[in-house]
Structure formats: structure tokens, C-alpha cells
Scaffold this motif. Structure first.
Motif, PDB file in Angstrom:
ATOM      1  N   ARG A   1       0.755  -1.111  -0.006  1.00  0.00           N
ATOM      2  CA  ARG A   1       0.129   0.004   0.139  1.00  0.00           C
ATOM      3  C   ARG A   1       1.055   1.235   0.032  1.00  0.00           C
ATOM      4  O   ARG A   1       0.520   2.350  -0.609  1.00  0.00           O
ATOM      5  CB  ARG A   1      -0.921  -0.021   1.249  1.00  0.00           C
ATOM      6  CG  ARG A   1      -2.084  -1.245   1.164  1.00  0.00           C
ATOM      7  CD  ARG A   1      -3.238  -1.028   2.193  1.00  0.00           C
ATOM      8  NE  ARG A   1      -4.162  -1.929   2.121  1.00  0.00           N
ATOM      9  CZ  ARG A   1      -4.859  -2.298   1.448  1.00  0.00           C
ATOM     10  NH1 ARG A   1      -5.088  -1.365   0.583  1.00  0.00           N
ATOM     11  NH2 ARG A   1      -5.855  -3.337   1.541  1.00  0.00           N
TER      12      ARG A   1
ATOM     13  N   HIS B   1       0.398  -2.892  -6.424  1.00  0.00           N
ATOM     14  CA  HIS B   1      -0.920  -3.343  -6.168  1.00  0.00           C
ATOM     15  C   HIS B   1      -0.886  -4.888  -6.035  1.00  0.00           C
ATOM     16  O   HIS B   1      -1.592  -5.779  -5.234  1.00  0.00           O
ATOM     17  CB  HIS B   1      -2.092  -3.079  -7.422  1.00  0.00           C
ATOM     18  CG  HIS B   1      -2.302  -1.903  -7.552  1.00  0.00           C
ATOM     19  ND1 HIS B   1      -2.835  -0.940  -6.394  1.00  0.00           N
ATOM     20  CD2 HIS B   1      -2.115  -0.673  -8.358  1.00  0.00           C
ATOM     21  CE1 HIS B   1      -2.993   0.312  -6.684  1.00  0.00           C
ATOM     22  NE2 HIS B   1      -2.621   0.456  -7.908  1.00  0.00           N
ATOM     23  N   ASP B   2       0.147  -5.774  -6.788  1.00  0.00           N
ATOM     24  CA  ASP B   2       0.166  -7.127  -6.709  1.00  0.00           C
ATOM     25  C   ASP B   2       0.548  -7.445  -5.287  1.00  0.00           C
ATOM     26  O   ASP B   2      -0.016  -8.378  -4.681  1.00  0.00           O
ATOM     27  CB  ASP B   2       1.308  -7.496  -7.726  1.00  0.00           C
ATOM     28  CG  ASP B   2       0.741  -7.667  -9.121  1.00  0.00           C
ATOM     29  OD1 ASP B   2      -0.503  -7.065  -9.545  1.00  0.00           O
ATOM     30  OD2 ASP B   2       1.379  -8.380  -9.841  1.00  0.00           O
TER      31      ASP B   2
ATOM     32  N   THR C   1       0.190  -5.730  -2.605  1.00  0.00           N
ATOM     33  CA  THR C   1      -0.798  -5.611  -1.566  1.00  0.00           C
ATOM     34  C   THR C   1      -2.037  -6.549  -1.567  1.00  0.00           C
ATOM     35  O   THR C   1      -2.252  -7.085  -0.431  1.00  0.00           O
ATOM     36  CB  THR C   1      -1.684  -4.071  -1.838  1.00  0.00           C
ATOM     37  OG1 THR C   1      -0.649  -3.088  -2.070  1.00  0.00           O
ATOM     38  CG2 THR C   1      -2.806  -3.963  -1.176  1.00  0.00           C
ATOM     39  N   PHE C   2      -2.168  -7.047  -2.736  1.00  0.00           N
ATOM     40  CA  PHE C   2      -3.439  -8.091  -2.629  1.00  0.00           C
ATOM     41  C   PHE C   2      -2.903  -9.693  -2.375  1.00  0.00           C
ATOM     42  O   PHE C   2      -3.447 -10.218  -1.631  1.00  0.00           O
ATOM     43  CB  PHE C   2      -4.091  -8.043  -3.851  1.00  0.00           C
ATOM     44  CG  PHE C   2      -4.947  -7.032  -4.200  1.00  0.00           C
ATOM     45  CD1 PHE C   2      -6.080  -6.519  -3.468  1.00  0.00           C
ATOM     46  CD2 PHE C   2      -4.712  -5.914  -5.456  1.00  0.00           C
ATOM     47  CE1 PHE C   2      -6.723  -5.577  -3.745  1.00  0.00           C
ATOM     48  CE2 PHE C   2      -5.369  -4.887  -5.488  1.00  0.00           C
ATOM     49  CZ  PHE C   2      -6.358  -4.706  -4.573  1.00  0.00           C
TER      50      PHE C   2
ATOM     51  N   ALA D   1     -10.168  -9.060  -6.430  1.00  0.00           N
ATOM     52  CA  ALA D   1      -9.288  -8.115  -7.334  1.00  0.00           C
ATOM     53  C   ALA D   1      -8.335  -8.896  -8.297  1.00  0.00           C
ATOM     54  O   ALA D   1      -8.148  -8.421  -9.349  1.00  0.00           O
ATOM     55  CB  ALA D   1      -8.305  -7.446  -6.215  1.00  0.00           C
TER      56      ALA D   1
ATOM     57  N   ALA E   1     -10.417 -10.036 -11.468  1.00  0.00           N
ATOM     58  CA  ALA E   1     -10.824  -8.682 -12.070  1.00  0.00           C
ATOM     59  C   ALA E   1      -9.706  -7.989 -12.759  1.00  0.00           C
ATOM     60  O   ALA E   1     -10.106  -7.040 -13.701  1.00  0.00           O
ATOM     61  CB  ALA E   1     -11.472  -7.792 -11.078  1.00  0.00           C
ATOM     62  N   GLY E   2      -8.537  -8.453 -12.637  1.00  0.00           N
ATOM     63  CA  GLY E   2      -7.373  -7.791 -13.584  1.00  0.00           C
ATOM     64  C   GLY E   2      -6.708  -6.873 -12.509  1.00  0.00           C
ATOM     65  O   GLY E   2      -5.550  -6.203 -13.368  1.00  0.00           O
ATOM     66  N   ASP E   3      -6.853  -6.634 -11.239  1.00  0.00           N
ATOM     67  CA  ASP E   3      -6.088  -5.722 -10.671  1.00  0.00           C
ATOM     68  C   ASP E   3      -4.635  -6.372 -10.072  1.00  0.00           C
ATOM     69  O   ASP E   3      -3.813  -5.548  -9.586  1.00  0.00           O
ATOM     70  CB  ASP E   3      -6.934  -5.413  -9.324  1.00  0.00           C
ATOM     71  CG  ASP E   3      -7.980  -4.260  -9.548  1.00  0.00           C
ATOM     72  OD1 ASP E   3      -7.954  -3.837 -10.630  1.00  0.00           O
ATOM     73  OD2 ASP E   3      -8.911  -4.628  -8.995  1.00  0.00           O
ATOM     74  N   VAL E   4      -4.464  -7.772 -10.453  1.00  0.00           N
ATOM     75  CA  VAL E   4      -3.138  -8.395 -10.050  1.00  0.00           C
ATOM     76  C   VAL E   4      -2.540  -8.559 -11.485  1.00  0.00           C
ATOM     77  O   VAL E   4      -3.133  -9.436 -12.172  1.00  0.00           O
ATOM     78  CB  VAL E   4      -3.261  -9.464  -9.273  1.00  0.00           C
ATOM     79  CG1 VAL E   4      -2.157 -10.519  -9.102  1.00  0.00           C
ATOM     80  CG2 VAL E   4      -3.822  -8.896  -7.686  1.00  0.00           C
ATOM     81  N   ASP E   5      -1.354  -8.221 -11.765  1.00  0.00           N
ATOM     82  CA  ASP E   5      -0.768  -8.222 -12.816  1.00  0.00           C
ATOM     83  C   ASP E   5      -0.330  -9.591 -13.228  1.00  0.00           C
ATOM     84  O   ASP E   5      -0.431 -10.309 -14.307  1.00  0.00           O
ATOM     85  CB  ASP E   5       0.114  -7.240 -13.383  1.00  0.00           C
ATOM     86  CG  ASP E   5      -0.441  -5.771 -13.478  1.00  0.00           C
ATOM     87  OD1 ASP E   5      -1.619  -5.723 -13.943  1.00  0.00           O
ATOM     88  OD2 ASP E   5      -0.031  -4.862 -13.407  1.00  0.00           O
TER      89      ASP E   5
ATOM     90  N   MET F   1      -2.158 -13.972  -9.219  1.00  0.00           N
ATOM     91  CA  MET F   1      -3.384 -14.237  -9.252  1.00  0.00           C
ATOM     92  C   MET F   1      -3.890 -15.722  -9.037  1.00  0.00           C
ATOM     93  O   MET F   1      -4.723 -15.867  -8.165  1.00  0.00           O
ATOM     94  CB  MET F   1      -3.873 -13.946 -10.817  1.00  0.00           C
ATOM     95  CG  MET F   1      -5.230 -13.988 -11.170  1.00  0.00           C
ATOM     96  SD  MET F   1      -5.828 -15.551 -11.596  1.00  0.00           S
ATOM     97  CE  MET F   1      -5.031 -15.907 -13.042  1.00  0.00           C
TER      98      MET F   1
END
Length: 541
Positions: free
Chosen positions: A151, A156-157, A159-160, A189, A192-196, A201
């Protein structure tokens, strides 16, 4: 993040993102030949991970580490070392080797505690804590560090991934609702594509499925298995596909689909025959448990011994020893496993405690069994899932007097039905039926045994089927049906419809319907499946 500028590096990066692993291997190989770029070695290692080539994954990552060190990029070297730490364990190089690489990563990143690479080190430390050390509390600490750094740095990767690992740790600590909420958010997430990164994923989704299994939420587990399998097929994510199918087989088994589970496990084991991944042991343990339930004890023992100290395999081996009449060895086997599990791993301990109670009651270890029951009840009251409530009720029944045991078995049946666990339900019905036979409640005992037999018939053979047939055969003084009703019952057991039975016996459908209604009344059953189960139990099928 390093920007890859060469055409081959760009091609490789695009291929990796699209899941075209062979193309990526070729492109990274060209760059290595031309420039020996450590980032190309790192990319080749990741491609090796995807095609399940352990040597490529580890050797290339080590080359990347050396290359990063040579150019003075300690942050990248630290992340490579952290990855080597986990992958060395994953691919069977040994926990000691993995810990060595993790220690090296800690040293390299000591001066950059807020860098993204330190966050990815925390991720790997969390994975090792959860999957190798069975230490969810330490895993939770590392996961939260990873999430915080993600964060703070806008990764983002990271973070999730940290959020997902924290959720899994919380579930294992018995904080199911809190943990599942984090996992749901992370998996949502990720898909939905928020983890590249495709690997992360997939891992997040696998952690969610694993948590669902441990919490006994089979419906949610099945839904996510289907979702991940769809993604894996579409993008050729072979290693994740194998892990997903192993998890799906576990769900199939729990839901009573032993035919589907057997097919899935045999396919996965064939695919992983030459794999060095530890995931294969999960498939071996599950197939061993299926063979135990089928009464194929020699095969079960071989498989369960292959799986080593895998908790599921140890539990299955404990029950195998009990079914063979060796309560002393069963007690020794499961006691060792329980001692190895941290006290705060409530869900993981629940299954083990159930086996402890079974073995303890059989071996005369009553006081340890009582302590196990008390711990199970505390866990069940805290977690409050149907699956764990069923485990606790069954454990209480095993050490209770006859009157209290009967009520506890009824509770265990009710919770097993609500959890969708037909094999467990069948076992509990048979335990209840044996008490009913002892008390002279023959009609109700026969009813419970018929229902149990209906649940376990797909196994084809095994102790549960034998117990049900014994109760059905021994509890009745002959079959309480007329000759014509027996003829009709035989045809019901063969799966014929009323119209087909009418044709076979040259009767009207109305007459067949009346015969079947009378059969139901005489046997105190309510379905064709129960009638068929009764027929098989009486040797009429």
C-alpha cells in the motif's frame, strides 16, 4: 521497476503476460546469449516455473541472483534470493536450502525495509511459515508487513498478495469470518485484473479455495475451483491447473463424488509423475484416503506411506490402522502429528483431534481423548461452521454413555447433512444405528443403515458398506415383504422406472405404484434410492 528496452526482452515480457511460455523461453534465451542480462535469467526462471521445469527455474534464478550482485543491484538480488528460498522448498531441494536463501535475502534488504523487494521477501517468509512451518501466527505477521509495504509503495500485486496470505493465516487461526473477508477481497481483485502477475493471481485463488476447504465451505470451494480451472485452461497455466484439480478432487471426495475424485486424482498424478513439486503429495494422500474408504487397504497403505508426514495422510493412516484392529499403532501415529501442530492452528487441529478421539477411545487413552473433545468443542463454538460442529459432535459421541451418545450422533448427522458431507453423514448414521440395535430399536436402526448405505454405495466396497449390510441383514428377521414386492424391489434396485417394471412383470403402472408405496411403508423408507440401498444390503440388488 527495470524497463526492458530490447525487442527480445519486450517480446519475452509480452509472451509471459499472455501465458505463451515456449515463446518466452526462446526470447529470454536469445537475450541471455547476446547480453547475459540478469533480468533475462530472471524471466527465464519464471518461465521455467510455469512449464514445471524445476532445473530451469532454479538454475536460471541463481544466475539472475549472481548477475544482479555483479552489477550492484542488491534489491533485485534480494528479491531473487527470496524467490529461491520458497522455490527451493517447492521443488524439493530442501527446507534448509530454502532457509539459506531467505537468510541471504534478509541480509541484502536489511537497509531497505520499506522497498517493494522487502515486501516480496515478507511474502515468501509468510508462504514458508504457512506451508512449511505450519506457523500461521508468524505467517500472519509477515503477510501484514507485505500488505503494508504494498500500500505504501503503490504495488497492487504486493498489496493483494499480502492481503490474501493474511486471510489464509486468519482462517487457520480460527478467525474464519475475518479471514474469508480478506480472501474474498483479494481473489475478487485478482480475477478482475487488478493483479498483473498471473502466478500471484492464481495463488490468491488457490489460497481462497484452501481456506474454504479447511472451513468446510464446500459450495464456495467448488465455485472457485470451477472459476480458476476456467482461467487456467484459457491461459495454459499448467502448474496452477494441477493444484486446482487436486483441490477440486478434495471437494469431490467430501461431497461424495468418489468416481469423479478418482478420475481427477489419477489424471493429476499422471501429469505430475515427473514433477518435483510438493503438490503431488497432496494428490497421493487424497487417493490413499479414497482407497481406504473403498476397502483397498494394501493400495491405501502404499499411497499413504508415500505421502509421508502430510497431515491428511497421517489421519488416513490412523483410521486405516483402526480398521485393521491396531489401536495402539493408530494412537501412536496420530499423537505424534498432534504434538507437531501449534495450539492456535484451530482448524488444522480439528481434523487431527477427531482422529485422536477415535484412536484414544479404541486404545483406552480416555483422558487424552477427553481433552481432545474439550478442545474440539471450544473450536466448534468459536468457528461455528457446520463441518466443525459435526466433527465436535461425533467426538463427543465417541466418549459419551449410550443415552448421550445417541443424541450426539444425531447432532453429528444433522451438521454433516448441513455441511454437505455424505460420507461423514453415513459413518455417523452407522454409529447411531449400532446403538439403536443394542437398545432394541431395530426398525430405526435399519432405517439409519439404509440411508447410510445409500450415501456410500458409490464407493463400491469398503467398511461403511459392510457395516450397513451387516446392520440391515442382522437387524431384520427376514425380509418383511411379499414375493411380488421383492420382485418389484429387485427391479427398483436395477434402476427401472415404474413403467419399465410394469412391462417386465406384466402389471399396470398403478399396481406397481401401489407395490412401491407398500414397500416404502414396510421398510420405513421414503425414496427409490433408499429402497435400492436396502435391496443391495439384503443381497436383492
Amino acid at each position: 521497476m527495470v524497463v526492458m528496452t530490447s525487442d527480445d526482452m519486450a517480446t519475452a515480457a509480452t509472451a509471459m503476460q499472455a501465458g505463451r511460455w515456449a515463446e518466452a523461453v526462446t526470447a529470454f534465451g536469445r537475450v541471455i546469449t547476446e547480453t547475459d542480462d540478469p533480468w533475462a535469467h530472471d524471466g527465464l526462471a519464471q518461465a521455467g516455473w510455469w512449464i514445471d521445469d524445476a532445473d530451469m527455474a532454479l538454475v536460471s534464478r541463481e544466475a539472475a541472483y549472481r548477475g544482479f550482485r555483479a552489477v550492484g543491484d542488491d534489491r533485485a538480488a534480494g528479491r531473487a534470493a527470496a524467490t529461491l528460498g520458497y522455490d527451493s522448498i517447492l521443488f524439493g531441494r530442501g527446507v534448509a536450502v530454502g532457509r539459506g536463501w531467505l537468510a541471504r535475502s534478509v541480509d541484502l534488504l536489511a537497509g531497505r525495509p520499506d522497498a517493494p523487494e522487502a515486501g516480496w521477501l515478507a511474502v515468501r517468509l509468510a508462504e514458508v511459515s504457512l506451508h512449511a512451518d505450519h506457523d500461521a501466527r508468524t505467517g500472519l505477521q509477515h503477510a501484514r508487513v507485505a500488505e503494508e509495504i504494498g500500500r505504501a509503495t503503490g504495488d497492487h500485486d504486493l498489496t493483494f498478495v499480502g492481503q490474501g496470505l493474511a486471510g489464509l493465516a486468519l482462517v487457520r487461526l480460527g478467525r474464519v469470518a475475518e479471514g474469508m473477508a480478506l480472501l474474498d477481497g483479494a481473489a475478487g481483485a485478482a480475477t478482475a485484473g487488478d493483479v498483473d502477475d498471473l502466478m500471484w493471481m492464481g495463488k490468491i485463488c488457490c489460497w481462497l479455495i484452501n481456506a474454504c476447504q479447511e472451513a468446510g465451505d464446500l459450495t464456495r470451494a467448488s465455485t472457485w475451483c470451477s472459476r480458476v480451472e476456467e482461467i487456467c485452461r484459457r491461459q495454459d497455466l499448467a502448474p496452477l491447473f494441477s493444484v486446482c484439480r487436486i483441490q477440486y478432487a478434495s471437494v469431490q471426495m467430501a461431497q461424495g463424488d468418489c468416481v469423479g475424485a478418482e478420475s481427477t486424482l489419477e489424471d493429476v498424478m499422471a501429469q505430475l509423475e515427473s514433477s518435483k513439486r510438493s503438490a503431488r503429495l497432496e494428490a497421493v494422500a487424497q487417493l490413499g484416503e479414497l482407497r481406504r474408504r473403498q476397502g483397498r487397504y494394501a493400495e491405501a497403505e502404499i499411497l499413504l506411506e508415500q505421502a509421508g508426514f502430510h497431515p491428511g495422510a497421517v489421519i488416513s493412516l490412523t483410521r486405516l490402522r483402526l480398521e485393521e484392529g491396531d489401536a495402539t499403532q493408530a494412537w501412536s501415529t496420530v499423537s505424534e502429528l498432534l504434538r507437531a501442530l501449534p495450539d492456535d492452528h484451530q482448524l488444522e487441529r480439528a481434523e487431527v483431534l477427531a482422529a485422536v478421539v477415535e484412536a484414544g477411545a479404541a486404545a483406552g487413552e480416555i483422558e487424552p481423548a477427553r481433552r481432545a473433545v474439550a478442545e474440539l468443542r471450544q473450536t466448534a463454538d468459536r468457528v461455528c461452521t457446520e463441518a466443525v460442529l459435526a466433527i465436535a459432535a461425533a467426538a463427543e459421541a465417541r466418549i459419551a454413555d449410550r443415552s448421550a451418545a445417541q443424541a450426539a450422533w444425531q447432532d453429528a448427522i444433522r451438521h454433516s447433512v448441513a455441511a454437505g458431507l455424505p460420507f461423514d453423514e453415513a459413518d455417523h448414521r452407522l454409529d447411531l444405528a449400532e446403538i439403536l440395535v443394542d437398545t432394541g430399536a431395530i426398525k430405526e436402526a435399519r432405517h439409519q443403515a439404509a440411508l447410510a448405505l445409500e450415501r456410500v454405495l458409490p464407493l463400491g466396497d469398503g467398511l461403511a458398506i459392510a457395516r450397513a449390510r451387516t446392520i440391515l441383514g442382522g437387524a431384520a428377521t427376514g425380509v418383511p415383504l411379499t414375493e411380488r414386492q421383492i420382485e418389484v424391489l429387485r427391479l427398483v434396485a436395477r434402476g427401472l422406472s415404474n413403467a419399465e417394471i410394469a412391462t417386465e412383470l406384466v402389471l399396470s403402472e398403478h399396481t406397481v405404484h401401489r407395490h412401491i408405496a407398500n414397500i416404502y411403508d414396510s421398510l420405513d423408507i421414503r425414496s427409490r434410492a433408499a429402497a435400492a440401498a436396502y435391496a443391495v444390503g439384503q443381497g436383492l440388488g
